[in-house]
Motif scaffolding. Structure first.
Motif, PDB file in Angstrom:
ATOM      1  N   SER A  44       0.834  -1.192   0.000  1.00  0.00           N
ATOM      2  CA  SER A  44       0.000   0.000   0.000  1.00  0.00           C
ATOM      3  C   SER A  44       0.874   1.248   0.000  1.00  0.00           C
ATOM      4  O   SER A  44       1.878   1.331   0.726  1.00  0.00           O
ATOM      5  N   ILE A  51      -2.753  -1.091   6.570  1.00  0.00           N
ATOM      6  CA  ILE A  51      -3.298   0.041   5.820  1.00  0.00           C
ATOM      7  C   ILE A  51      -2.822   1.332   6.497  1.00  0.00           C
ATOM      8  O   ILE A  51      -2.382   1.322   7.652  1.00  0.00           O
ATOM      9  N   GLN A  59      -5.428   8.246   7.449  1.00  0.00           N
ATOM     10  CA  GLN A  59      -5.636   9.273   6.434  1.00  0.00           C
ATOM     11  C   GLN A  59      -4.479  10.268   6.378  1.00  0.00           C
ATOM     12  O   GLN A  59      -4.124  10.761   5.305  1.00  0.00           O
ATOM     13  N   GLY A  70      -9.827  -0.426   5.178  1.00  0.00           N
ATOM     14  CA  GLY A  70      -9.942   0.975   4.796  1.00  0.00           C
ATOM     15  C   GLY A  70     -10.303   1.844   5.983  1.00  0.00           C
ATOM     16  O   GLY A  70     -10.975   1.402   6.915  1.00  0.00           O
ATOM     17  N   SER A 116     -11.753   5.827   6.550  1.00  0.00           N
ATOM     18  CA  SER A 116     -12.252   7.048   5.923  1.00  0.00           C
ATOM     19  C   SER A 116     -11.772   8.277   6.679  1.00  0.00           C
ATOM     20  O   SER A 116     -11.244   8.192   7.792  1.00  0.00           O
ATOM     21  N   TYR A 123     -17.917  -2.011   9.978  1.00  0.00           N
ATOM     22  CA  TYR A 123     -17.164  -0.766  10.133  1.00  0.00           C
ATOM     23  C   TYR A 123     -17.440  -0.216  11.523  1.00  0.00           C
ATOM     24  O   TYR A 123     -18.499  -0.430  12.105  1.00  0.00           O
ATOM     25  N   ASN A 145     -11.644  -2.327  -1.080  1.00  0.00           N
ATOM     26  CA  ASN A 145     -10.763  -1.166  -1.177  1.00  0.00           C
ATOM     27  C   ASN A 145     -11.618   0.095  -1.104  1.00  0.00           C
ATOM     28  O   ASN A 145     -12.548   0.274  -1.898  1.00  0.00           O
ATOM     29  N   LEU A 146     -11.292   0.959  -0.148  1.00  0.00           N
ATOM     30  CA  LEU A 146     -12.032   2.199   0.065  1.00  0.00           C
ATOM     31  C   LEU A 146     -11.469   3.288  -0.838  1.00  0.00           C
ATOM     32  O   LEU A 146     -10.246   3.437  -0.976  1.00  0.00           O
ATOM     33  N   SER A 147     -12.347   4.053  -1.475  1.00  0.00           N
ATOM     34  CA  SER A 147     -11.899   5.125  -2.363  1.00  0.00           C
ATOM     35  C   SER A 147     -11.156   6.206  -1.572  1.00  0.00           C
ATOM     36  O   SER A 147     -11.363   6.343  -0.356  1.00  0.00           O
ATOM     37  N   GLY A 155     -13.262   8.262   0.591  1.00  0.00           N
ATOM     38  CA  GLY A 155     -13.994   7.526   1.606  1.00  0.00           C
ATOM     39  C   GLY A 155     -15.468   7.364   1.339  1.00  0.00           C
ATOM     40  O   GLY A 155     -16.218   6.943   2.229  1.00  0.00           O
ATOM     41  N   VAL A 215     -16.826   1.979  -1.945  1.00  0.00           N
ATOM     42  CA  VAL A 215     -16.040   0.772  -1.703  1.00  0.00           C
ATOM     43  C   VAL A 215     -16.078  -0.090  -2.965  1.00  0.00           C
ATOM     44  O   VAL A 215     -17.126  -0.240  -3.603  1.00  0.00           O
ATOM     45  N   TYR A 262     -15.077  -4.015  -4.266  1.00  0.00           N
ATOM     46  CA  TYR A 262     -14.853  -5.313  -3.648  1.00  0.00           C
ATOM     47  C   TYR A 262     -15.148  -6.414  -4.656  1.00  0.00           C
ATOM     48  O   TYR A 262     -15.687  -6.168  -5.747  1.00  0.00           O
TER      49      TYR A 262
END
Length: 632
Positions: free
Chosen positions: A437, A482, A485, A524, A526, A543, A573-575, A578, A581, A583
């Motif tokens: 990552s 991961i 932010q 992920g 956000s 979450y 995978n989170l954009s 945020g 998603v 998957y």
């Protein structure tokens, strides 16, 4: 005295010479074709050859001894007139041929004993199995499958299975996804019947035929499945378990398999039902060993299994005999894997890239004699104990020539790939890496690094500017990192105990964000502090809102019902913003990439991938484009 050619052509010697030569030639052709088919030992061919050649001069000698001259014929007529005894020439020839046949029969019976008397003595009887390779002549032929591609991760070209009678072969074509075929070897012109496409997500393949020969069992998207050999729809045996890609077996309408959650053996009815542990004493406890490659032994009371210290050290494990009733185990072969019992009373097993054999006594459940290599250079993956081979009940061995492809798994190179397909390698040394990552500031890489044995894993950070590598965990069970932010923290999975966070610069000790009693993986985080993770087997998505990524979570987790069944390799995978998603789901029958809004996932769902298989989605830095693996 001149040679009378015309008289010679009419003599018994000439007739026997021609007749015997024709018979010997025809016999040699028949034996050369027949002996390999019946798998006769090599000494049979040698003995028959000697007998045929020795019988030739004997037949000529007998024919010459009873050859009649003109004077002899006159004398015979005189004796006949006087009532004397006269033996017709045809009888004499028959006597000669009968004598030759008798001599040949005696030679066939006695020659092995005369050539190697010690080998047939009672004292040497127990050692005959050890010399099976030196005096056994096997019939070999080729079955051409054509190009089958290469399976990702395992680096193997195909999986094969053979029916009990050795006349039906199943195999995989991995060129575009994973396609299952069956071939009837009894047909004059065999044709491949397409059975269906397999779901590659988290493991597939490893087929075998049921004991009644009516079903073909296999793994499909980490789930137990079966299909009738005539074809038809796939039947999922159990949706609640995730099967290790390390084979499984069936007997008495039951299926035994290894589960990814605990690496232990479980049993379930072949038609579906309740899953039970074969080793109930291990329920709820840490796995003592990893159990793989179960094979049922005749009588269905014992299994042969491979036990190892980890999932990636199966090839150097131990082969054990396990009592299904009470769970007791005994080691019978060390430093080996993937064993199969053969009706000849032997065990065939994998060691390095070779197939070995050893005699096995079913009464005492123990090996006898020495272990002997049978076939060298078979395609194997020593890390997982895999080998492309299958044996029918009547002893036909099918295998794919090759080498140990498992040795390449620790030689991965971290590289940049441009959208045009250009590749640029980094300065990171080759190794076994995953979960790579890029930091939000795009100046660091974080990844999971596995040790040489594959048993341990930790989190490392590579500084792209300084070209330095820093280790962030040291417990050997850290995976799936991961970034926070702001790029200040790393959030990762800590074994089967929960999720931890650690400072990305390595200045602080790791802390638990929350603890669990099963595998939990972060995917992920956000901008609002919502951490997405999965937990359990089969996994469920959740979450949780974090007030501080360096402190334990205080809020309850909320489940994300992204699909009817979350696959283990969903690769969520989170954009970057945020709000979305991406998957992987196999709800349509094959693994495909989907996109949904987050956290309001009910507002829509869109399929992104359009190929046979879609996996491992990755957002670009702007969140407007998705990259994914195509075709497995």
């Amino acid at each position: 005295m001149t040679f009378d050619w015309e008289r010679f052509k009419q003599s018994n010697v000439a007739r026997i010479f021609v007749a015997y030569a024709v018979v010997v030639f025809a016999s040699m052709q028949i034996l050369d074709y027949l002996l390999p088919i019946i798998e006769a030992p090599l000494w049979v061919a040698q003995t028959l050859t000697i007998v045929l050649f020795l019988g030739f001069p004997i037949s000529l000698l007998i024919g010459w001894a009873y050859q009649k001259t003109s004077a002899d014929l006159s004398e015979d007529r005189s004796k006949a007139d006087k009532g004397g005894f006269n033996m017709p020439r045809q009888k004499l020839i028959m006597i000669g041929l009968a004598a030759s046949a008798l001599f040949g029969f005696l030679g066939l019976v006695l020659m092995p004993y005369m050539l190697d008397q010690a080998a047939y003595s009672p004292a040497a009887e127990s050692s005959r199995d050890q010399n099976i390779l030196s005096n056994f002549r096997s019939f070999r032929s080729r079955v051409l499958l054509g190009a089958t591609g290469v399976r990702g991760l395992h680096n193997t070209r195909t999986d094969i299975a053979i029916s009990k009678d050795g006349m039906t072969l199943a195999y995989l074509d991995n060129q575009n996804g994973s396609r299952l075929y069956i071939r009837d070897l009894a047909s004059v012109e065999p044709e491949d019947r397409f059975i269906g496409d397999l779901d590659l997500t988290n493991g597939s393949g490893l087929m075998f035929f049921s004991q009644d020969g009516e079903w073909l069992h296999f793994i499909n998207g980490a789930q137990l499945a079966r299909v009738r050999i005539e074809g038809g729809a796939f039947q999922i045996i159990d949706t609640g378990s995730s099967v290790l890609r390390s084979s499984f077996t069936a007997y008495d309408d039951k299926v035994i398999f290894s589960d990814t959650e605990d690496s232990q053996l479980h049993i379930i009815p072949a038609s579906g039902g309740q899953v039970q542990s074969i080793l109930p004493s291990m329920d709820g406890q840490a796995a003592e060993k990893v159990f793989t490659w179960p094979r049922v032994l005749p009588g269905n009371e014992y299994l042969m299994v491979t036990t190892s210290d980890s999932l990636t050290r199966v090839g150097i494990g131990d082969i054990e005999v396990l009592n299904v009733a009470d769970g007791s185990r005994d080691i019978i072969i060390q430093n080996a894997s993937n064993a199969t019992y053969v009706s000849s009373g032997h065990i065939v097993f994998v060691r390095d890239s070779d197939l070995w054999t050893v005699a096995f006594d079913l009464a005492s459940m123990s090996v006898m004699g020495s272990e002997v290599p049978v076939i060298e250079n078979v395609e194997t993956n020593s890390q997982y104990g895999f080998a492309t081979y299958a044996i029918s009940e009547n002893g036909k061995l099918f295998y794919l020539p090759g080498s140990d492809v498992g040795s390449t798994l620790n030689s991965g190179i971290v590289s940049w790939i441009s959208t045009g397909g250009d590749r640029v390698e980094t300065e990171i040394e080759a190794g076994s890496y995953s979960n790579i990552s890029l930091s939000p500031t795009e100046d660091r890489l974080v990844f999971t690094s596995f040790d040489a044995s594959g048993a341990g894993s930790d989190i490392f950070v590579w500084d792209l500017n300084r070209k330095t590598l820093g280790r962030r965990t040291f417990d050997g069970v850290a995976t799936n990192p991961i970034w926070s932010q702001d790029g200040r923290y790393l959030i990762y999975s800590h074994g089967n105990e929960g999720i931890k966070s650690v400072a990305a610069n390595g200045t602080q000790q790791p802390k638990f964000l929350f603890e669990s009693n099963s595998k939990t993986r972060p995917f992920g985080l956000s901008e609002a502090g919502e951490l997405i993770f999965d937990m359990g087997v089969p996994p469920k998505m959740y979450y949780v809102s974090l007030a501080d990524v360096s402190e334990p979570a205080e809020n309850p987790a909320i489940e994300l019902e992204l699909a009817p069944q979350i696959v283990p390799f969903h690769a969520l995978n989170l954009s970057p913003d945020g709000n979305w998603v991406a998957y992987v789901s196999n709800e349509t029958g094959s693994a495909q990439v989907y996109v949904r809004p987050f956290p309001q996932i009910d507002r829509g769902k869109w399929q992104v991938s359009t190929t046979a298989v879609g996996a491992h989605p990755i957002w670009n830095s702007e969140g407007k484009e998705i990259f994914y693996f195509s075709g497995g």
